[in-house]
Design a protein around this motif. Sequence first.
Motif, short mmCIF file in Angstrom:
data_model
loop_
_atom_site.label_atom_id
_atom_site.label_comp_id
_atom_site.label_asym_id
_atom_site.label_seq_id
_atom_site.Cartn_x
_atom_site.Cartn_y
_atom_site.Cartn_z
N ALA A 39 -2.70 -7.72 3.10
CA ALA A 39 -2.52 -6.76 2.02
C ALA A 39 -1.06 -6.60 1.63
O ALA A 39 -0.74 -6.30 0.50
CB ALA A 39 -3.09 -5.40 2.44
N SER A 73 -4.55 -0.38 -0.01
CA SER A 73 -4.61 -0.72 1.41
C SER A 73 -3.79 0.24 2.25
O SER A 73 -4.23 0.71 3.30
CB SER A 73 -4.10 -2.16 1.63
N GLU A 74 -2.59 0.56 1.77
CA GLU A 74 -1.77 1.49 2.54
C GLU A 74 -2.33 2.90 2.51
O GLU A 74 -2.25 3.64 3.50
CB GLU A 74 -0.33 1.48 2.01
N VAL A 123 -5.51 3.68 2.47
CA VAL A 123 -6.60 3.69 3.45
C VAL A 123 -6.04 3.70 4.87
O VAL A 123 -6.51 4.44 5.74
CB VAL A 123 -7.51 2.47 3.23
N GLU A 124 -5.02 2.88 5.12
CA GLU A 124 -4.44 2.80 6.46
C GLU A 124 -3.85 4.13 6.90
O GLU A 124 -3.99 4.55 8.05
CB GLU A 124 -3.37 1.71 6.49
N ALA A 126 -7.08 -8.46 -1.97
CA ALA A 126 -6.14 -7.63 -1.21
C ALA A 126 -6.75 -6.31 -0.74
O ALA A 126 -6.13 -5.58 0.02
CB ALA A 126 -4.90 -7.35 -2.05
N LEU A 127 -7.96 -5.99 -1.21
CA LEU A 127 -8.55 -4.70 -0.87
C LEU A 127 -9.01 -4.66 0.58
O LEU A 127 -9.49 -5.66 1.12
CB LEU A 127 -9.75 -4.41 -1.78
N PRO A 128 -8.93 -3.48 1.21
CA PRO A 128 -9.56 -3.29 2.52
C PRO A 128 -11.07 -3.10 2.33
O PRO A 128 -11.57 -1.98 2.23
CB PRO A 128 -8.88 -2.02 3.05
N GLY A 178 -3.68 -3.68 -4.87
CA GLY A 178 -4.20 -3.97 -3.54
C GLY A 178 -3.32 -3.38 -2.45
O GLY A 178 -3.83 -2.81 -1.47
N GLN A 179 -2.03 -3.53 -2.57
CA GLN A 179 -1.11 -2.96 -1.59
C GLN A 179 -1.21 -1.44 -1.56
O GLN A 179 -1.24 -0.83 -0.49
CB GLN A 179 0.33 -3.39 -1.93
#
Length: 464
Positions: free
Chosen positions: A290, A163-164, A166-167, A197-199, A159-160
Amino acid sequence: MRRLGTGIGWRPEIADAVERMPGIDWVEAVAENLCPGHLPESLRRLRERGVTVIPHGVSLGLGGADRPDEGRLTALAERAEALGAPLVTEHIAFVRAGGALTASPRLEAGHLLPVPRTRDALDVLCENVRIAQDALPVPLAVENIAALFSWPGEELTEGQFLSELVERTGVRLLIDVANLHTNHVNRGEDPAQALAALPLEAIAYVHVAGGFERDGVWHDSHAHPVPAPVLDLLTDLASRIAPPGVLLERDENFPEPAELERELTAIRGAVREGRARAADGTAPAAGPPAGSPAGSPAGSPTGSPGDSAGGSAGGGVAVLTRTAAGVGTREATRERLGVAQAAVLSALVAGTPVPEGFDRVRMGVQARALAAKRAGVVAKVAPELPEILGAGYRPAFLEYARTRPMSEGYRRDALDFAGHLLRTAPPAEAAAQRDLRNWWLDRAGPAPRPRGPVARARALLRRG
């Protein structure tokens, strides 16, 4: 994000059935199997009916240490344009290693392999994704993959990591809930935590597929019915967000069309159930930020069975951990990742020692699975070889693959295998030897050999 609806993976073996299936809103086709100037008539007819077709790439290797190959990116872009696709998809994986970056032999996996969830790997992946985004005419979505083994020393949860990604890049996600189930069985990862934790707002669509379990290992086969736990994960996801699209993947061992339609009905039902839970307030609570998923301290990955397992001596993996001494340049980061990936791939396909910290049993399972897949794909791209060799084809190929890694594609692999047999262990029967030699000679040169004595004589005269 464009609403896609319910779809199915388009494959030549089920093309006619897909055209006749009711309620198919879109299809996905393997990009590398399409020629932009000669699209299959089935796909042309589907497009004329208004069915969306999305190219799904399998060979870019965005998680590899090297920058994406310009030729592969151009080919993917051409397929997106030929299909009028709203987006293209690829995988968060590495598929090759070695070469100039590491001054070692170039190796091909012929399969999608997991990237380590480390800062080094994330930095390289983000840069590779940006390169791909710049080269493609439509948005890119990347897929989480299934894995049989874990990397030691990982710094982020899935998840982390996603998420990062995508960010930092704005890339969209193709979430495969079957792969979440696979990683739950094989690596002890909690799929509910991963979903939490997913975006979710970045999801472009969702994959659903089947597999099977053997000796405690889940094999993501894409050749078996979708199991209940995967449908449950789809329901969980649909209770958190209305997925823009959901697609059933099936790559081989195709059942009757009625069975595929029943699976599609089950998929629609799982999505409806999830949306009903969202409407009546019984959906799971929103996940933690996240950066700190439930049950894991910030920056700490979830447990993985292979992390503490003993490995044999070998280098190239410990260098993945980022130290306080400094990050180094982009090229140094790529080189560190390249060395580690080359060590892992060499252990899987060339018989070198398993790097320290990896679960040797799981690595052995993965190595055998890669060899079996090679044998199967070579039999498809060169069907004459199993016809010539009969029952001896598979054991001969597996023995060949044990210490001879693939360095190019499967067609070259077939040619190299035949040449190896002719040099070291030709078939016992004279007819099989002759047929194998003729097959190899027909393909080893720049053009097929002329047939018959008259044609050969004319060819000799032309060369003279």
